[in-house]
Design a protein around this motif. Sequence first.
Motif, mmCIF file in Angstrom:
data_model
loop_
_atom_site.group_PDB
_atom_site.id
_atom_site.type_symbol
_atom_site.label_atom_id
_atom_site.label_comp_id
_atom_site.label_asym_id
_atom_site.label_seq_id
_atom_site.Cartn_x
_atom_site.Cartn_y
_atom_site.Cartn_z
ATOM 1 N N LEU A 10 -43.834 -50.012 -4.241
ATOM 2 C CA LEU A 10 -42.436 -49.826 -4.638
ATOM 3 C C LEU A 10 -42.229 -48.716 -5.670
ATOM 4 O O LEU A 10 -41.086 -48.350 -5.946
ATOM 5 C CB LEU A 10 -41.878 -51.140 -5.197
ATOM 6 C CG LEU A 10 -41.873 -52.326 -4.236
ATOM 7 C CD1 LEU A 10 -41.456 -53.590 -4.956
ATOM 8 C CD2 LEU A 10 -40.972 -52.051 -3.051
ATOM 9 N N LEU A 13 -40.226 -45.731 -4.379
ATOM 10 C CA LEU A 13 -38.836 -46.113 -4.137
ATOM 11 C C LEU A 13 -38.078 -46.233 -5.458
ATOM 12 O O LEU A 13 -36.918 -45.829 -5.550
ATOM 13 C CB LEU A 13 -38.767 -47.430 -3.360
ATOM 14 C CG LEU A 13 -39.337 -47.389 -1.938
ATOM 15 C CD1 LEU A 13 -39.392 -48.792 -1.344
ATOM 16 C CD2 LEU A 13 -38.533 -46.454 -1.052
ATOM 17 N N HIS A 49 -35.165 -42.734 2.728
ATOM 18 C CA HIS A 49 -35.387 -43.840 1.787
ATOM 19 C C HIS A 49 -34.996 -45.181 2.428
ATOM 20 O O HIS A 49 -35.758 -46.157 2.370
ATOM 21 C CB HIS A 49 -34.563 -43.580 0.521
ATOM 22 C CG HIS A 49 -34.616 -44.652 -0.506
ATOM 23 N ND1 HIS A 49 -35.545 -44.660 -1.522
ATOM 24 C CD2 HIS A 49 -33.848 -45.765 -0.685
ATOM 25 C CE1 HIS A 49 -35.356 -45.726 -2.280
ATOM 26 N NE2 HIS A 49 -34.319 -46.410 -1.799
ATOM 27 N N GLU A 53 -37.515 -48.385 3.280
ATOM 28 C CA GLU A 53 -37.288 -49.744 2.787
ATOM 29 C C GLU A 53 -37.174 -50.737 3.939
ATOM 30 O O GLU A 53 -37.762 -51.829 3.890
ATOM 31 C CB GLU A 53 -36.010 -49.801 1.950
ATOM 32 C CG GLU A 53 -36.122 -49.140 0.609
ATOM 33 C CD GLU A 53 -34.811 -49.145 -0.157
ATOM 34 O OE1 GLU A 53 -34.890 -49.070 -1.392
ATOM 35 O OE2 GLU A 53 -33.723 -49.212 0.451
ATOM 36 N N GLU A 108 -31.379 -53.603 -5.938
ATOM 37 C CA GLU A 108 -32.752 -53.577 -5.447
ATOM 38 C C GLU A 108 -33.752 -53.694 -6.592
ATOM 39 O O GLU A 108 -34.724 -54.453 -6.504
ATOM 40 C CB GLU A 108 -33.006 -52.303 -4.638
ATOM 41 C CG GLU A 108 -32.340 -52.349 -3.288
ATOM 42 C CD GLU A 108 -32.702 -51.192 -2.384
ATOM 43 O OE1 GLU A 108 -32.381 -51.289 -1.187
ATOM 44 O OE2 GLU A 108 -33.294 -50.200 -2.858
ATOM 45 N N PHE A 113 -36.473 -56.195 -5.345
ATOM 46 C CA PHE A 113 -37.869 -55.828 -5.556
ATOM 47 C C PHE A 113 -38.666 -56.957 -6.203
ATOM 48 O O PHE A 113 -39.757 -57.283 -5.727
ATOM 49 C CB PHE A 113 -37.991 -54.536 -6.355
ATOM 50 C CG PHE A 113 -37.677 -53.280 -5.569
ATOM 51 C CD1 PHE A 113 -37.134 -53.304 -4.296
ATOM 52 C CD2 PHE A 113 -37.922 -52.035 -6.139
ATOM 53 C CE1 PHE A 113 -36.840 -52.145 -3.596
ATOM 54 C CE2 PHE A 113 -37.642 -50.868 -5.450
ATOM 55 C CZ PHE A 113 -37.102 -50.916 -4.174
#
Length: 122
Positions: A10, A13, A49, A53, A108, A113
Motif C-alpha cells: 500500500l 498507493l 491508480h 486498487e 481509503e 487500508f
Amino acid sequence: MKPLKRHSALVGLSREHHHSLSLCVRLLRTPGADHRAELELHFAELEIHFCEEETMFAPIWQNIAPELKTRFEGDHAKLRQMMASPEYGNAAWNTAFATTLRDHARFEERELFPAAEPFLPA
C-alpha cells in the motif's frame, strides 16, 4: 501524530494519495481557474491508480466490511463519471471534484487500508 506504518503493498498507493490531496488543495484554492493541464495529467494517473486498487482488493473483499466495498466502488464510479465529463473552468465542478477526490483518499487511508492490511499477502 505518529506516522502510519503501511503494508508494503500500500505504500505506493499512499504516496499517490498524497499527490492527489496536493492537487485538491490547489483546486480548492483557485476553483474558478482553468486547471485543464494538471487535471488531464492526473486523470490518466488516477485511472491507473483505481485499476491497481481494484485488482489488489478483489481477492480480499470477503474479509472486509461490505460497506467499505460499497463506498470504494461508489467513489470510483463517481470520480470516473466526473473525469469523463470535466468542466475545467467551472468553479462548482472543480470544487466538487476536489472534495470528492479528497474525501475518497482520506477514506481509503483512514478506513479501507487499515481494514485491508491484515489480508494482504506478505
